[in-house]
Structure formats: C-alpha cells, structure tokens
Scaffold this motif. Structure first.
Motif, short mmCIF file in Angstrom:
data_model
loop_
_atom_site.label_atom_id
_atom_site.label_comp_id
_atom_site.label_asym_id
_atom_site.label_seq_id
_atom_site.Cartn_x
_atom_site.Cartn_y
_atom_site.Cartn_z
N LYS A 1 0.90 -1.29 -0.01
CA LYS A 1 -0.15 0.00 0.03
C LYS A 1 0.94 1.19 0.02
CE LYS A 1 -2.95 2.51 3.06
NZ LYS A 1 -2.07 3.56 3.14
N ILE A 2 0.33 2.21 -0.71
CA ILE A 2 0.98 3.78 -0.59
C ILE A 2 -0.11 4.82 -0.24
CG2 ILE A 2 2.78 3.13 -2.23
CD1 ILE A 2 1.16 4.35 -4.52
N ASP A 3 0.33 5.77 0.26
CA ASP A 3 -0.72 6.77 1.14
C ASP A 3 -1.44 7.43 -0.22
OD1 ASP A 3 0.09 6.29 3.49
OD2 ASP A 3 1.58 7.81 3.62
N ARG A 4 -0.72 7.60 -1.24
CA ARG A 4 -1.59 8.33 -2.41
C ARG A 4 -1.28 8.00 -3.80
NH1 ARG A 4 1.80 13.37 -2.69
NH2 ARG A 4 3.18 13.49 -0.70
N LYS A 5 -1.97 8.44 -4.71
CA LYS A 5 -1.45 8.17 -6.21
C LYS A 5 -0.46 9.15 -6.82
CE LYS A 5 -3.89 6.64 -10.35
NZ LYS A 5 -4.97 6.38 -11.15
N GLY A 6 -0.77 10.18 -6.26
CA GLY A 6 0.02 11.31 -7.03
C GLY A 6 1.17 11.74 -6.36
N TYR A 7 2.37 12.16 -6.89
CA TYR A 7 3.79 12.64 -6.28
C TYR A 7 4.04 13.44 -7.35
CZ TYR A 7 3.23 9.05 -2.66
OH TYR A 7 2.73 8.32 -1.62
N THR A 8 5.12 14.19 -6.63
CA THR A 8 5.99 15.15 -7.67
C THR A 8 7.53 14.79 -7.40
OG1 THR A 8 6.04 16.67 -6.18
CG2 THR A 8 4.51 17.00 -7.67
N PRO A 9 8.37 14.89 -8.46
CA PRO A 9 9.65 14.34 -8.56
C PRO A 9 10.52 15.11 -7.37
CG PRO A 9 9.35 15.35 -10.97
CD PRO A 9 8.01 15.55 -9.87
N GLY A 10 11.49 14.10 -6.59
CA GLY A 10 11.97 14.60 -5.54
C GLY A 10 11.27 14.14 -4.19
N GLU A 11 10.14 13.75 -4.24
CA GLU A 11 9.36 13.52 -3.21
C GLU A 11 9.64 11.76 -2.89
OE1 GLU A 11 5.30 14.99 -2.01
OE2 GLU A 11 5.04 14.69 -3.99
N SER A 12 9.37 11.47 -1.81
CA SER A 12 9.77 9.93 -1.42
C SER A 12 8.47 9.27 -1.11
CB SER A 12 10.63 9.68 -0.23
OG SER A 12 11.76 10.20 -0.26
N ILE A 13 8.33 8.11 -1.65
CA ILE A 13 6.94 7.15 -1.59
C ILE A 13 7.25 6.15 -0.39
CG2 ILE A 13 5.41 5.78 -2.52
CD1 ILE A 13 6.44 6.61 -5.32
N GLN A 14 5.99 6.31 0.58
CA GLN A 14 6.27 5.75 1.88
C GLN A 14 5.48 4.18 1.48
OE1 GLN A 14 4.69 8.04 5.01
NE2 GLN A 14 6.45 7.65 6.06
N ILE A 15 6.17 3.35 1.39
CA ILE A 15 5.44 1.86 1.10
C ILE A 15 5.37 1.12 2.64
CG2 ILE A 15 5.98 -0.17 -0.16
CD1 ILE A 15 7.77 1.18 -1.93
N PHE A 16 4.08 0.80 2.63
CA PHE A 16 3.78 -0.17 3.70
C PHE A 16 3.53 -1.61 3.17
CE2 PHE A 16 2.55 4.13 4.68
CZ PHE A 16 2.98 4.27 6.01
N ALA A 17 4.19 -2.55 3.55
CA ALA A 17 4.12 -4.08 2.82
C ALA A 17 4.14 -5.09 3.92
CB ALA A 17 4.99 -4.34 1.59
N GLU A 18 3.58 -6.21 3.52
CA GLU A 18 3.65 -7.35 4.40
C GLU A 18 3.95 -8.58 3.62
OE1 GLU A 18 1.64 -9.88 7.68
OE2 GLU A 18 0.78 -7.88 7.52
N ILE A 19 5.05 -9.31 3.75
CA ILE A 19 5.40 -10.31 2.94
C ILE A 19 5.55 -11.53 3.72
CG2 ILE A 19 7.15 -11.30 1.48
CD1 ILE A 19 7.42 -7.70 2.29
N GLU A 20 4.89 -12.78 3.53
CA GLU A 20 5.01 -13.77 4.24
C GLU A 20 5.45 -14.81 3.38
OE1 GLU A 20 2.09 -16.66 7.27
OE2 GLU A 20 1.11 -15.09 6.04
N ASN A 21 6.40 -15.72 3.83
CA ASN A 21 7.02 -16.94 2.91
C ASN A 21 6.63 -18.14 3.64
OD1 ASN A 21 8.66 -18.44 1.09
ND2 ASN A 21 10.63 -17.89 2.11
N CYS A 22 5.74 -18.72 3.07
CA CYS A 22 5.45 -20.21 3.80
C CYS A 22 5.95 -21.22 2.65
CB CYS A 22 3.99 -20.38 3.82
SG CYS A 22 3.27 -19.28 5.16
N SER A 23 6.86 -20.98 1.81
CA SER A 23 7.51 -21.99 0.89
C SER A 23 8.67 -22.49 1.47
CB SER A 23 7.50 -21.18 -0.52
OG SER A 23 8.74 -20.33 -0.33
N SER A 24 9.27 -23.14 0.81
CA SER A 24 10.58 -24.04 1.26
C SER A 24 11.90 -23.26 0.51
CB SER A 24 10.66 -25.33 0.73
OG SER A 24 10.43 -25.57 -0.65
#
Length: 263
Positions: free
Chosen positions: A47-70
């Motif tokens: 997930k990201i907070d919004r869709k629109g940004y301008t050059p030079g800004e930083s995008i905050q990424i919220f994510a969850e990754i679960e690895n149940c494989s081998s």
C-alpha cells in the motif's frame, strides 16, 4: 533528405485532487509447485498513501510479505516508467526502471513488514495522460524475487505531477489519511476535544478590575465607551442556545446590542 529533431511534450498535473490523493493498495498470493510437490504459499500485500507525487518526493511503502514456501525469497520495490508512442495506426512501448529498493532475504516460515519504507522519486518527466501521440505512465511495482520461479508481483498506479501537494491538501485527503491509519491498526478519536470554559480564560476578578481602570484621556469619556467597557469581558452565548423565534433578536432581551444575533 531526412532530419530528426527532438521536441518536448509537457502536461501540467495538479496532484491536489481527490483522485490523486486516494491511497492505493493490492494483495496477491502464489503457491510454488515442482512436479508433484507443492510448497506453502507466498503472500504479498502492499500500500502507498496516495497516487500522485512530484519528482524529489519519497513514497512511503507499507507492505507485508509472508514466506510459507521452502525457498529463500527477497522482497523488492521499484518505480517503472512506461512510454507509449502512437503513429500511423501502430504502437511502440518502452519500459524502463526509474528507482528500486531491496528488502531483507526471507527464509522459509518468515515474515517481513515494511512500515513506511522510503522510495525516492528521481528527477523524471511528469506523466502524460491526455495526448493522442504519446503517453508516459508510472507505477510502483512491489514484488518478491523467487529463485527458479516467476516472481510474485503487484502494480500500484502512480502519477507524477507538476504541482506539488499544498499544506491544505491534508484536509482534502482526510479520507485517505483515515484509511491509512485504519490500515495500520490505529484508531481515530470519534469526537474532538471540547474547547476550554470561558471562566478558565477570563476570571471574575479580571473582569471587575478592568471596570475600575481610571481613564486618562477625555475623548474616551462618554456613555458609549462606558457601555463598551461594561461588556468587555462578558462571556459569549453558549452554543446550545436556540432562539425559538428567528425573527426576534435575543440580544435585545438580554441587554446586548441588537446588532449581535444569538448563536
């Protein structure tokens, strides 16, 4: 003779719109199979907070990754630019990497959470969305690098604008902010805090002492100034007052000036 010359196509985009201030989120899952053996699934939510940004800004990424494989997997994020050209009924598409970000390797049974990992946008050209001969589009790709298999990935649409976020944009995007806090498991207060009481600001002693201050200027002497002094520290009407007759001014009945309507 053939001559080639470059030209610039430019489109102004204001990101202070409800569409570009809305959060973007997606979830995917993948199960790895090798012949007759099936391992556990790999799940990805981003997930990201919004869709629109301008050059030079930083995008905050919220994510969850679960690895149940081998297998050992690596979560990554990237910004991709896609240029599409239209001419003579044909189309040509060029896709290139703009910026990327790498997380920690995850072994089997492990989970990783990104609580606002920053992905900075470099100086790039803005999006072009309303041109008939060329389109420039961006996306944030969140993916899990899986050795020996096709990566698990999801795309979050991104628009690079030219007019940055205004300070009042946070009030416009109150819905997106509320969704962001709810997504993180935080609760917003249901009702704002009440304002302080009038007696906490102006005490009865201050009001009486102001009436006893001697006047040094003759031009302030008169019934009008005395009337103003008398009502200098009078408390305003409470918000619960309701005038049963809207045609009648409550201020006249209570001794206040008729030009001050009741609240």
């Amino acid at each position: 003779m053939k001559v080639k010359k470059e030209f610039t196509v430019f489109e102004h985009i204001d990101i202070n719109t409800p569409l570009l201030l809305s959060p973007q989120a997606s979830t995917k899952e993948k199960t790895l199979c090798c012949w007759f053996c099936t391992s556990g699934p790999i799940s990805l939510s981003a997930k990201i907070d919004r869709k629109g940004y301008t050059p030079g800004e930083s995008i905050q990424i919220f994510a969850e990754i679960e690895n149940c494989s081998s297998r050992m997997v690596v979560p990554k994020a990237a910004i991709y630019q896609t240029q599409t050209f239209y001419a003579k009924g044909k189309m040509k598409e060029v896709k290139q990497l703009v910026a990327n970000l790498r997380g920690e390797s995850l072994s089997s049974g492990k989970t990783e959470t990104w609580n606002g990992k920053m992905l900075k946008i470099p100086p790039v050209s803005p999006s072009i969305l309303d041109c008939t001969i060329i389109r420039v589009e961006y996306s944030v790709m969140m993916y899990v690098d899986i050795p020996g298999a096709i990566n698990l990935s999801l795309n979050l649409p991104l628009v690079i604008g030219t007019i940055p976020l205004h300070p009042f944009g946070s009030r416009t995007s109150s819905v997106s902010s509320q969704c962001s806090m709810t997504w993180l498991g935080m609760a917003l207060p249901e009702r704002p805090e009440a304002p302080p009481s009038y007696t906490d600001i102006v005490t009865e002693e201050q009001r009486r002492s102001s009436l006893e201050v001697p006047m040094s200027r003759d031009e302030f002497d008169g019934p009008l100034f005395a009337y103003v002094q008398e009502f200098r520290f009078q408390p305003p009407p409470v918000y619960s007052e309701i005038d049963p007759n809207p045609d009648q001014v409550r201020g006249v009945e209570e001794g206040r000036p008729s030009s001050c309507p009741s609240r």
